[in-house]
Scaffold this active site. Structure first.
Site, short mmCIF file in Angstrom:
data_model
loop_
_atom_site.label_atom_id
_atom_site.label_comp_id
_atom_site.label_asym_id
_atom_site.label_seq_id
_atom_site.Cartn_x
_atom_site.Cartn_y
_atom_site.Cartn_z
N ASP A 143 -41.13 -110.89 -132.85
CA ASP A 143 -39.72 -111.17 -133.58
C ASP A 143 -39.79 -112.86 -134.28
O ASP A 143 -38.76 -113.15 -134.72
CB ASP A 143 -38.82 -110.89 -132.40
CG ASP A 143 -38.64 -111.68 -131.41
OD1 ASP A 143 -39.57 -112.60 -131.14
OD2 ASP A 143 -37.91 -111.77 -130.68
N SER A 144 -40.81 -113.47 -134.04
CA SER A 144 -40.94 -114.73 -134.79
C SER A 144 -40.72 -114.43 -136.24
O SER A 144 -40.68 -115.39 -136.91
CB SER A 144 -42.34 -115.36 -134.22
OG SER A 144 -43.48 -114.52 -134.51
N ASP B 144 -42.56 -105.82 -131.21
CA ASP B 144 -41.95 -106.68 -130.23
C ASP B 144 -40.30 -106.36 -130.22
O ASP B 144 -39.78 -106.27 -131.28
CB ASP B 144 -42.18 -108.07 -130.97
CG ASP B 144 -41.68 -109.21 -129.81
OD1 ASP B 144 -41.68 -108.99 -128.62
OD2 ASP B 144 -41.87 -110.44 -130.30
N LYS C 13 -43.41 -104.79 -126.81
CA LYS C 13 -43.40 -105.99 -125.70
C LYS C 13 -42.06 -106.19 -125.64
O LYS C 13 -41.04 -106.22 -126.53
CB LYS C 13 -44.42 -107.31 -126.53
CG LYS C 13 -44.10 -108.49 -125.68
CD LYS C 13 -45.06 -109.63 -126.28
CE LYS C 13 -44.49 -110.03 -127.41
NZ LYS C 13 -43.34 -111.03 -127.19
N GLU D 204 -39.51 -109.75 -123.36
CA GLU D 204 -39.61 -110.87 -122.67
C GLU D 204 -38.92 -110.83 -121.50
O GLU D 204 -37.81 -110.16 -121.31
CB GLU D 204 -38.94 -111.91 -123.47
CG GLU D 204 -39.66 -112.18 -124.98
CD GLU D 204 -38.94 -113.24 -125.65
OE1 GLU D 204 -38.08 -113.90 -125.25
OE2 GLU D 204 -39.26 -113.36 -127.00
N GLU E 286 -46.78 -117.42 -122.76
CA GLU E 286 -46.59 -118.48 -123.63
C GLU E 286 -46.34 -119.84 -123.15
O GLU E 286 -45.58 -119.97 -122.40
CB GLU E 286 -45.49 -118.16 -124.74
CG GLU E 286 -45.00 -118.97 -125.69
CD GLU E 286 -44.22 -118.41 -126.69
OE1 GLU E 286 -43.79 -117.20 -126.62
OE2 GLU E 286 -43.84 -119.10 -127.53
#
Ligand code: KIV
Length: 289
Positions: A48-49, A87, A117, A119, A186
């Protein structure tokens, strides 16, 4: 590479067991994915960056499921054999286990990715359990988790103090027990990453967290000088494509302005007889009907 077989979960586990480093890249579109495929990168993350690198937002929070679906499907078309990670964007899994399973299912069914994925630490354990019990492999993401950047106080290294480091180590254990097939870390200190890797039975991936993980991740735009705002310390520039493209663009502007471009190679002609006929018909006031 044309001949590579599709990367599977057992392939990644075997690399971990054999001590062969796993390669992972974040990329976002068909053309980039085509290059990544030829380089035989193991895991491709459509992160999602993309909110920052492709869409120009300041962070990842505005990214939607629709944004992620379109880019993930494009990357799958460019990289058919990598292990592809979708993501999950902000608020596509945080509200409830049910929301998480539904959106993870959309990713798998509509984009062709191999896993998702998400977070977060222990507070996300039930989401990971629910998704993996639905038959969808889930990668965890600990340390700096950009969707919580406000709560974390900014984009900074996590786990520098022993309290926070201990919490991250415990979270890793909890996510593994909840069913995560792999965890990405990260920006945590290398020694903390080492402890986690030594304890884990699943592949551990590092983004800016040192050499002790089973695999490494970098973001395509950081590797090739394509993100204009900054270059993170953890990234290495493997080739300055941004500079090459900028020089090309400046040359294009100069050549068009000075009428050096285009040249005959760059346009299409019409046969003499057709041109003569065309002119004749125009002179006669003819129409194309
Ligand atoms: O969105 C992304 O690219 C990511 C990486 C920063 C891990 O989640």
């Amino acid at each position: 590479m044309a001949g590579r077989k599709k990367i599977t979960l057992p392939d990644l586990q075997k690399k971990m067991m054999d001590g062969v480093p796993i390669t992972m890249i974040t990329c976002y579109d068909y053309s980039m994915a085509h290059l990544v495929e030829q380089a035989e990168v193991d895991i491709v993350l459509v992160g999602d960056s993309l909110g920052m690198t492709m869409l120009g937002y300041d962070g990842t929070l505005p990214v939607t499921m629709d944004d992620m679906m379109r880019h993930t499907a494009a990357v799958r078309r460019g990289s058919p054999t990598s292990w592809l990670v979708g993501d999950m964007p902000y608020m596509s899994y945080q509200p409830s286990d049910e929301t998480a399973v539904r959106n993870a299912g959309r990713f798998m069914a509509e984009t062709g990715c191999d896993c998702v994925k998400l977070e977060g630490g222990r507070q996300m354990a039930s989401r990971i359990r629910a998704i993996s019990e639905a038959g969808i492999p889930v990668m965890g993401h600990l340390g700096l988790t950009p969707q919580s950047v406000s709560a974390l106080g900014g984009f900074r290294v996590q786990g520098k103090g022993s309290d926070q480091a201990l919490r991250i180590i415990e979270d890793a254990q909890i996510l593994e027990e909840a069913g995560a097939f792999s965890i990405l870390f990260e920006m945590i200190p290398d020694e903390v990453q080492k402890i986690i890797t030594e304890r884990a039975k699943i592949p551990i991936i590092s983004l800016g967290s040192g050499p002790h993980a089973h695999g490494q991740l970098l973001i395509f735009h950081d590797m090739f000088g394509l993100y204009p705002r900054f270059k993170p310390k953890m990234a290495k520039v493997f080739g300055n494509a941004g500079e090459v493209i900028l020089n090309g663009l400046k040359q294009y502007v100069a050549e068009v302005t000075s009428k050096q471009f285009p040249q005959p190679d760059n346009w299409f002609g019409i046969k003499e007889d057709q041109l003569a006929e065309l002119k004749k018909r125009l002179d006669e006031g003819g129409s194309g009907d």
